[in-house]
Write an enzyme that holds these catalytic residues in place. Structure first.
Site, PDB file in Angstrom:
ATOM      1  N   GLN A 133       0.843  -1.196   0.000  1.00  0.00           N
ATOM      2  CA  GLN A 133       0.000   0.000   0.000  1.00  0.00           C
ATOM      3  C   GLN A 133       0.877   1.245   0.000  1.00  0.00           C
ATOM      4  O   GLN A 133       1.691   1.439   0.902  1.00  0.00           O
ATOM      5  CB  GLN A 133      -0.916   0.006   1.225  1.00  0.00           C
ATOM      6  CG  GLN A 133      -1.841   1.197   1.316  1.00  0.00           C
ATOM      7  CD  GLN A 133      -2.603   1.233   2.626  1.00  0.00           C
ATOM      8  OE1 GLN A 133      -2.070   0.844   3.656  1.00  0.00           O
ATOM      9  NE2 GLN A 133      -3.844   1.675   2.592  1.00  0.00           N
ATOM     10  N   GLY A 134       0.722   2.102  -1.000  1.00  0.00           N
ATOM     11  CA  GLY A 134       1.484   3.339  -1.108  1.00  0.00           C
ATOM     12  C   GLY A 134       0.626   4.548  -0.819  1.00  0.00           C
ATOM     13  O   GLY A 134       0.273   5.299  -1.737  1.00  0.00           O
ATOM     14  N   SER A 136       0.872   6.512   2.768  1.00  0.00           N
ATOM     15  CA  SER A 136       1.599   7.445   3.639  1.00  0.00           C
ATOM     16  C   SER A 136       2.902   7.922   3.008  1.00  0.00           C
ATOM     17  O   SER A 136       3.574   7.197   2.270  1.00  0.00           O
ATOM     18  CB  SER A 136       1.914   6.780   4.979  1.00  0.00           C
ATOM     19  OG  SER A 136       0.736   6.502   5.696  1.00  0.00           O
ATOM     20  N   GLU A 251     -10.262  -1.918   4.741  1.00  0.00           N
ATOM     21  CA  GLU A 251      -9.213  -2.259   5.714  1.00  0.00           C
ATOM     22  C   GLU A 251      -9.791  -2.437   7.106  1.00  0.00           C
ATOM     23  O   GLU A 251      -9.351  -3.282   7.879  1.00  0.00           O
ATOM     24  CB  GLU A 251      -8.157  -1.158   5.726  1.00  0.00           C
ATOM     25  CG  GLU A 251      -7.061  -1.337   6.758  1.00  0.00           C
ATOM     26  CD  GLU A 251      -6.124  -0.157   6.844  1.00  0.00           C
ATOM     27  OE1 GLU A 251      -5.338  -0.105   7.807  1.00  0.00           O
ATOM     28  OE2 GLU A 251      -6.174   0.725   5.967  1.00  0.00           O
ATOM     29  N   GLU A 387      -6.037   8.964  17.457  1.00  0.00           N
ATOM     30  CA  GLU A 387      -6.575  10.325  17.577  1.00  0.00           C
ATOM     31  C   GLU A 387      -7.295  10.726  16.293  1.00  0.00           C
ATOM     32  O   GLU A 387      -8.391  11.317  16.334  1.00  0.00           O
ATOM     33  CB  GLU A 387      -5.437  11.305  17.887  1.00  0.00           C
ATOM     34  CG  GLU A 387      -4.806  11.141  19.252  1.00  0.00           C
ATOM     35  CD  GLU A 387      -3.862   9.940  19.353  1.00  0.00           C
ATOM     36  OE1 GLU A 387      -3.508   9.554  20.475  1.00  0.00           O
ATOM     37  OE2 GLU A 387      -3.475   9.386  18.291  1.00  0.00           O
TER      38      GLU A 387
END
Length: 404
Positions: A133-134, A136, A251, A387
């Site tokens: 997964q690209g 972040s 996800e 958060e």
């Protein structure tokens, strides 16, 4: 989770799955196995786990709800969860192509062209092609829409430049679900596109990262003038943010038909905690006799059952119709924090033995909970910190006002 409620078709599937995992439980490979797909650090581990997933698929137990045309079995909703429950109960190894199975695959199934579905889905199930997964980047983690990796259209291909980080299994992956900016002038959420990116392309560099456990698994990926065919674009230009939200929902378990049936298909860690409490001592007695620790473990057992029940509730349309994403996003938040809390209690149970690292000769339970605690931060941070998850649930799902 109650087998007595299975249909005849699901009872047959459950019996087949139970028999398969009982009769084909892998023997000790002779080397350290990772706890989750986030910690695969060596080719030896990767190839062993890849072969295991292929074995599960060949047995007809993977992708059972996906259409037969794409390598699945076309069974009714809830069927894959039956298999996942039996996997959890059997304690067999995890499925290594998790990003392909639960994130990339469902997204392609939902919005991909027929050609893309035929090209990718079967190979995801069989583990012939592994995905990473690209999303972040160094400056765009929880604030994902600030990403700067670019994809510029040049005729029938795109030129990709940029930098991704915390990329699980990038070292072994054949493809990446890649978010890149295709319109530099559009508002930040609007100029992003979603690519099915071939990792073996010229100009791609993968650099492994070492975590505080001393293990690998995460990577950073650099793209330098990488040419990729325009056919790798999923949906249309500018659709990336919408598809990213869809993928993140998958996800978090929003798809009943996800090929692994969800991350928390069955319990097990509390039982391991109970076994540990009977083995270690506090004040000269088994820790299982300590009233405070018994109370702590009981709380965790109740919470584990609540999480399992919530996973079932998410599959009842009438209970989630008003806010379908609420439970998946809350589940990610609560289940990852639960795992961290449970591992912390495991170390507290061990007392001075908690100082021993994973694999040390005197470590209780092989140092399982020490390793699990350090690894737990990857889950509470990955896919959006706790958060950020609270903000998403409050503001975007429940419609609450922003805090001041």
């Amino acid at each position: 989770m109650d087998p007595s409620r299975d249909t005849a078709e699901k009872r047959d599937l459950r019996e087949r799955a139970r028999a398969f995992f009982r009769d084909n439980r892998p023997s000790d490979p002779g080397f350290k196995l990772p706890q989750t797909f986030l910690e695969v650090e060596s080719e030896e581990q990767f190839l062993w786990l890849k072969a295991w997933q292929k074995q599960v698929y060949d047995a007809g137990l993977l992708g059972v709800e996906w259409p037969e045309a794409y390598g699945g079995k076309g069974l009714p909703p809830g069927s894959q969860r039956v298999v996942a429950e039996e996997m959890g109960l059997a304690g067999v190894p995890f499925l290594v192509n998790r990003i392909g199975l639960d994130w990339a695959g469902p997204t392609i199934l939902a919005v991909g062209t027929e050609e893309q579905k035929q090209r990718y889905l079967r190979n995801i199930l069989s583990c012939d092609e592994v995905w990473c997964q690209g999303f972040s980047e160094p400056g765009a983690g929880s604030d994902l829409a600030s990403l700067r990796t670019s994809a510029v259209r040049k005729g029938d291909h795109y030129i990709v430049n940029g930098h991704k980080v915390w990329t699980t299994q990038a070292l072994w992956a054949d493809f990446m679900i890649l978010l890149a900016r295709t319109d530099l002038n559009a508002p930040k959420h609007a100029g992003i596109s979603y690519f099915l990116f071939p990792m073996k392309s010229k100009g791609v560099s993968v650099r492994p990262l070492v975590k505080m456990t001393g293990e690998g698994g995460f990577n950073q990926v650099l793209f330098e003038d990488v040419e990729v065919p325009a056919s790798c674009l999923l949906a249309g230009e500018g659709d990336g943010w919408r598809l990213a939200v869809m993928t993140l929902a998958f996800e978090r378990g929003a798809s009943e038909g996800s090929a692994t049936g969800g991350a928390l298909a069955s319990g097990g860690e509390v039982a391991r905690l109970v076994a540990l409490a009977k083995e270690v001592s506090r004040d000269g007695r088994p820790a299982s006799e300590d009233p405070v620790m018994r109370d702590r473990i009981a709380e965790l057992a109740i919470e584990e059952e609540a999480l399992l029940a919530s996973a079932l509730r998410a599959r009842v349309p009438g209970l989630v119709e008003e806010r379908p994403l609420a439970l998946p996003f809350l589940s990610k938040l609560v289940s990852t924090e639960f795992g961290q809390k449970l591992a912390a209690v495991g170390q507290e149970l061990e007392g001075p033995l908690a100082q021993y690292a994973f694999g040390a000769e005197r470590a209780a339970d092989g140092g399982h909970f020490q390793r699990a605690y350090m690894n737990s931060f990857g889950f509470t941070i990955g896919g959006g910190t706790s958060e950020i998850q609270r903000n998403l649930v409050g503001e975007r799902i429940l419609g609450l006002p922003k805090s001041t």
